[in-house]
Design a protein around this motif. Structure first.
Motif, PDB file in Angstrom:
ATOM      1  N   GLY A 178       0.820  -1.210   0.000  1.00  0.00           N
ATOM      2  CA  GLY A 178       0.000   0.000   0.000  1.00  0.00           C
ATOM      3  C   GLY A 178       0.852   1.257   0.000  1.00  0.00           C
ATOM      4  N   TRP A 179       0.380   2.292  -0.660  1.00  0.00           N
ATOM      5  CA  TRP A 179       1.201   3.506  -0.812  1.00  0.00           C
ATOM      6  C   TRP A 179       1.524   4.144   0.536  1.00  0.00           C
ATOM      7  CZ3 TRP A 179      -0.452   8.219   0.991  1.00  0.00           C
ATOM      8  CH2 TRP A 179      -1.807   8.339   1.300  1.00  0.00           C
ATOM      9  N   ASN A 180       0.636   3.982   1.530  1.00  0.00           N
ATOM     10  CA  ASN A 180       0.868   4.598   2.836  1.00  0.00           C
ATOM     11  C   ASN A 180       1.239   3.585   3.904  1.00  0.00           C
ATOM     12  OD1 ASN A 180      -1.638   3.404   2.846  1.00  0.00           O
ATOM     13  ND2 ASN A 180      -2.619   4.979   4.085  1.00  0.00           N
ATOM     14  N   HIS A 181       1.665   2.371   3.492  1.00  0.00           N
ATOM     15  CA  HIS A 181       2.057   1.323   4.428  1.00  0.00           C
ATOM     16  C   HIS A 181       3.547   1.037   4.304  1.00  0.00           C
ATOM     17  CE1 HIS A 181      -2.302  -0.486   4.426  1.00  0.00           C
ATOM     18  NE2 HIS A 181      -2.210   0.654   5.060  1.00  0.00           N
ATOM     19  N   ASP A 182       4.146   0.489   5.342  1.00  0.00           N
ATOM     20  CA  ASP A 182       5.522   0.013   5.253  1.00  0.00           C
ATOM     21  C   ASP A 182       5.594  -1.094   4.211  1.00  0.00           C
ATOM     22  OD1 ASP A 182       6.198   1.726   7.283  1.00  0.00           O
ATOM     23  OD2 ASP A 182       6.111   0.203   8.865  1.00  0.00           O
ATOM     24  N   LYS A 183       6.637  -1.063   3.395  1.00  0.00           N
ATOM     25  CA  LYS A 183       6.797  -2.066   2.335  1.00  0.00           C
ATOM     26  C   LYS A 183       7.586  -3.261   2.871  1.00  0.00           C
ATOM     27  CE  LYS A 183       4.946   0.854  -0.579  1.00  0.00           C
ATOM     28  NZ  LYS A 183       4.749   1.986   0.344  1.00  0.00           N
ATOM     29  N   PHE A 184       7.027  -4.470   2.678  1.00  0.00           N
ATOM     30  CA  PHE A 184       7.758  -5.679   3.046  1.00  0.00           C
ATOM     31  C   PHE A 184       7.181  -6.873   2.309  1.00  0.00           C
ATOM     32  CE2 PHE A 184       4.512  -5.209   6.463  1.00  0.00           C
ATOM     33  CZ  PHE A 184       3.815  -6.400   6.300  1.00  0.00           C
ATOM     34  N   THR A 185       7.991  -7.928   2.220  1.00  0.00           N
ATOM     35  CA  THR A 185       7.565  -9.207   1.639  1.00  0.00           C
ATOM     36  C   THR A 185       7.989 -10.322   2.583  1.00  0.00           C
ATOM     37  OG1 THR A 185       7.795  -8.405  -0.643  1.00  0.00           O
ATOM     38  CG2 THR A 185       7.793 -10.799  -0.301  1.00  0.00           C
ATOM     39  N   ILE A 186       7.043 -11.227   2.891  1.00  0.00           N
ATOM     40  CA  ILE A 186       7.337 -12.396   3.707  1.00  0.00           C
ATOM     41  C   ILE A 186       7.284 -13.607   2.783  1.00  0.00           C
ATOM     42  CG2 ILE A 186       6.746 -13.715   5.777  1.00  0.00           C
ATOM     43  CD1 ILE A 186       5.041 -11.318   6.674  1.00  0.00           C
ATOM     44  N   LYS A 187       8.412 -14.271   2.608  1.00  0.00           N
ATOM     45  CA  LYS A 187       8.482 -15.419   1.717  1.00  0.00           C
ATOM     46  C   LYS A 187       7.754 -16.621   2.317  1.00  0.00           C
ATOM     47  CE  LYS A 187      10.837 -13.685  -1.689  1.00  0.00           C
ATOM     48  NZ  LYS A 187      10.226 -13.579  -3.038  1.00  0.00           N
ATOM     49  N   ALA A 188       7.037 -17.334   1.485  1.00  0.00           N
ATOM     50  CA  ALA A 188       6.239 -18.474   1.946  1.00  0.00           C
ATOM     51  C   ALA A 188       7.097 -19.707   2.205  1.00  0.00           C
ATOM     52  CB  ALA A 188       5.174 -18.805   0.900  1.00  0.00           C
ATOM     53  N   ASN A 189       6.522 -20.625   3.008  1.00  0.00           N
ATOM     54  CA  ASN A 189       7.054 -21.978   3.209  1.00  0.00           C
ATOM     55  C   ASN A 189       8.458 -22.019   3.788  1.00  0.00           C
ATOM     56  OD1 ASN A 189       4.672 -23.182   2.041  1.00  0.00           O
ATOM     57  ND2 ASN A 189       5.462 -22.564   0.032  1.00  0.00           N
ATOM     58  N   GLN A 190       8.794 -21.086   4.646  1.00  0.00           N
ATOM     59  CA  GLN A 190      10.052 -21.153   5.371  1.00  0.00           C
ATOM     60  C   GLN A 190       9.882 -22.088   6.570  1.00  0.00           C
ATOM     61  OE1 GLN A 190      12.151 -17.329   6.009  1.00  0.00           O
ATOM     62  NE2 GLN A 190      10.472 -16.353   4.905  1.00  0.00           N
ATOM     63  N   PRO A 191      10.924 -22.823   6.954  1.00  0.00           N
ATOM     64  CA  PRO A 191      10.795 -23.727   8.102  1.00  0.00           C
ATOM     65  C   PRO A 191      10.476 -22.994   9.391  1.00  0.00           C
ATOM     66  CG  PRO A 191      13.088 -23.554   7.372  1.00  0.00           C
ATOM     67  CD  PRO A 191      12.256 -22.907   6.325  1.00  0.00           C
ATOM     68  N   VAL A 192      11.104 -21.817   9.594  1.00  0.00           N
ATOM     69  CA  VAL A 192      10.776 -20.951  10.733  1.00  0.00           C
ATOM     70  C   VAL A 192      10.839 -19.505  10.267  1.00  0.00           C
ATOM     71  CG1 VAL A 192      11.606 -22.538  12.524  1.00  0.00           C
ATOM     72  CG2 VAL A 192      13.171 -20.858  11.545  1.00  0.00           C
ATOM     73  N   TYR A 193      10.175 -18.642  11.039  1.00  0.00           N
ATOM     74  CA  TYR A 193      10.173 -17.217  10.727  1.00  0.00           C
ATOM     75  C   TYR A 193      10.738 -16.452  11.925  1.00  0.00           C
ATOM     76  CZ  TYR A 193       7.373 -18.310   6.647  1.00  0.00           C
ATOM     77  OH  TYR A 193       6.943 -18.815   5.442  1.00  0.00           O
ATOM     78  N   TYR A 194      11.691 -15.570  11.647  1.00  0.00           N
ATOM     79  CA  TYR A 194      12.359 -14.826  12.708  1.00  0.00           C
ATOM     80  C   TYR A 194      11.639 -13.506  12.980  1.00  0.00           C
ATOM     81  CZ  TYR A 194      16.008 -18.329  12.561  1.00  0.00           C
ATOM     82  OH  TYR A 194      16.685 -19.516  12.641  1.00  0.00           O
ATOM     83  N   GLY A 195      12.241 -12.692  13.867  1.00  0.00           N
ATOM     84  CA  GLY A 195      11.562 -11.528  14.417  1.00  0.00           C
ATOM     85  C   GLY A 195      10.909 -10.598  13.421  1.00  0.00           C
ATOM     86  N   GLU A 196      11.655 -10.154  12.421  1.00  0.00           N
ATOM     87  CA  GLU A 196      11.127  -9.176  11.464  1.00  0.00           C
ATOM     88  C   GLU A 196       9.943  -9.744  10.698  1.00  0.00           C
ATOM     89  OE1 GLU A 196      10.975  -5.385   9.944  1.00  0.00           O
ATOM     90  OE2 GLU A 196      12.508  -6.085  11.323  1.00  0.00           O
ATOM     91  N   ASP A 197      10.084 -10.961  10.190  1.00  0.00           N
ATOM     92  CA  ASP A 197       8.994 -11.586   9.446  1.00  0.00           C
ATOM     93  C   ASP A 197       7.799 -11.884  10.353  1.00  0.00           C
ATOM     94  OD1 ASP A 197      10.147 -11.528   6.948  1.00  0.00           O
ATOM     95  OD2 ASP A 197      10.942 -13.561   7.047  1.00  0.00           O
ATOM     96  N   ALA A 198       8.069 -12.342  11.578  1.00  0.00           N
ATOM     97  CA  ALA A 198       6.969 -12.641  12.508  1.00  0.00           C
ATOM     98  C   ALA A 198       6.187 -11.377  12.836  1.00  0.00           C
ATOM     99  CB  ALA A 198       7.515 -13.271  13.788  1.00  0.00           C
ATOM    100  N   LEU A 199       6.899 -10.273  13.056  1.00  0.00           N
ATOM    101  CA  LEU A 199       6.238  -8.998  13.323  1.00  0.00           C
ATOM    102  C   LEU A 199       5.405  -8.564  12.125  1.00  0.00           C
ATOM    103  CD1 LEU A 199       5.758  -6.377  14.915  1.00  0.00           C
ATOM    104  CD2 LEU A 199       7.924  -5.524  14.003  1.00  0.00           C
ATOM    105  N   ASN A 200       5.967  -8.655  10.948  1.00  0.00           N
ATOM    106  CA  ASN A 200       5.224  -8.266   9.745  1.00  0.00           C
ATOM    107  C   ASN A 200       4.012  -9.165   9.518  1.00  0.00           C
ATOM    108  OD1 ASN A 200       6.924  -6.117   9.150  1.00  0.00           O
ATOM    109  ND2 ASN A 200       8.288  -7.361   7.870  1.00  0.00           N
TER     110      ASN A 200
END
Length: 337
Positions: A178-200
């Motif tokens: 979104g134009w007024n949202h923080d930009k990020f991508t969380i990749k699918a099917n990772q065995p675990v997700y760390y802090g930044e991805d979990a927060l997003n």
């Protein structure tokens, strides 16, 4: 004779291993009590922040009756006021290791206790901190809430990293664009997700507020499962230190330690979740979520049912299957915010 001794030794090892497996919960509690309880209690002293309206607490005792907690996840940043990004009313039944989570979407239109007007429930924390957030949640649900517990974005990221990540059911990439949202991508099917991805994962809101609150519930369940692993129990004091000032609660340290031991002894906590749905509306050009009265009433009935210590476990109310998506109209309106 030598071979016989080997068989006897193997049999003894198998017996001890079997007993350890059967009584692993009790052994975990014993180890926690012997080696970590005091350290955890001391660490929690830094997070103990009673509200101004509260009277001096009585000495903490082992909790056996149901109690309620307002859970807050705040998006406080250095350059702007804090808001509650996540608001959940939890009912804990320690005897049965059952937990009810009632999620209130952040845009829900409610009366701001102490302000004399209605606004998004997320703004209660910005206007008056934990006290106004608690008062507003109590008024909205017509329920007394026993405690609060809050963690901000930085604390969440740090503790998930320290835990070595969590497992999340992400089947396809999540892209915040979104134009007024923080930009990020969380990749699918990772065995675990760390802090930044979990927060997003818990912050993403470009599909619907309903799906956002469901992700928050899934995340809490994933954290609970991770903490129940034996290799994680010994690191609980470390996690508390990692959260530091980013975690606050008015639950006394001894109360929390005793509760942790009780929940560990009871096996994996079972979580029941519900989200208070609503209709997307605009007042004065601002988007709000007008909660459905039937959802609010169901939430109140469930809380009363779960808070009653005489309610047998078999008669605890469960929400009916919730729809998988919000109506398209609300999703479209919200995505513009």
């Amino acid at each position: 004779m030598k071979r016989k001794m080997i068989y006897i030794t193997l049999a003894a090892v198998m017996l001890l291993g079997g007993l350890a497996f059967l009584f692993r919960s009790q052994l975990t509690v014993l180890a926690f009590d012997l080696f970590m309880a005091d350290k955890v209690e001391n660490s929690l002293q830094h997070s103990y922040k009673p509200l101004q309206s509260e009277q001096a607490p009585e000495p903490a005792v082992l909790q056996s009756e149901p109690f309620s907690v307002m859970l807050l996840g705040s998006d406080q940043r250095e350059d702007e006021p804090a808001r509650s990004d996540t608001m959940i009313m939890a009912v804990v039944r320690p005897k049965e290791s059952n937990i009810l989570l009632i999620s209130v979407p952040r845009d829900t239109y409610v009366e701001m206790v102490g302000r004399g007007h209605k606004d998004k429930i997320t703004h209660a924390f910005a206007f008056g901190g934990h006290q106004m957030a608690l008062d507003t949640m109590e008024a909205f649900l017509d329920e007394d809430i026993n405690y609060y517990a809050s963690i901000n974005f930085q604390g969440l990221k740090d503790v998930i990293d320290a835990m070595g990540g969590v497992e999340l059911p992400i089947g396809k990439d999540i892209v915040n664009k979104g134009w007024n949202h923080d930009k990020f991508t969380i990749k699918a099917n990772q065995p675990v997700y760390y802090g930044e991805d979990a927060l997003n994962y818990v912050r993403y809101r470009e599909d619907s507020d309903y799906n956002r609150t469901k992700r928050q519930q899934v995340f809490l369940d994933a954290v609970a499962k991770r903490l129940k692993e034996l290799d994680q129990i010994s690191r609980v004091p470390e996690y508390i230190e990692v959260m530091g000032e980013n975690f606050q609660t008015d639950m006394q340290p001894k109360f929390m330690v005793d509760l942790a031991k009780q929940l560990m002894a009871g096996g994996k906590p079972e979580m029941t979740t519900m989200t208070i749905m609503g209709e997307g509306v605009r007042y004065g050009g601002v988007f709000y979520n007008e909660a459905y009265e039937e959802d609010v009433q169901l939430a109140k009935d469930m809380i009363d049912n779960w808070m009653n210590p005489d309610t047998p476990e078999s008669q605890l109310m469960k929400p009916e299957a919730e729809a998988e998506e919000q109506p398209q109209q609300q999703k479209t309106v919200e995505a513009e915010e």
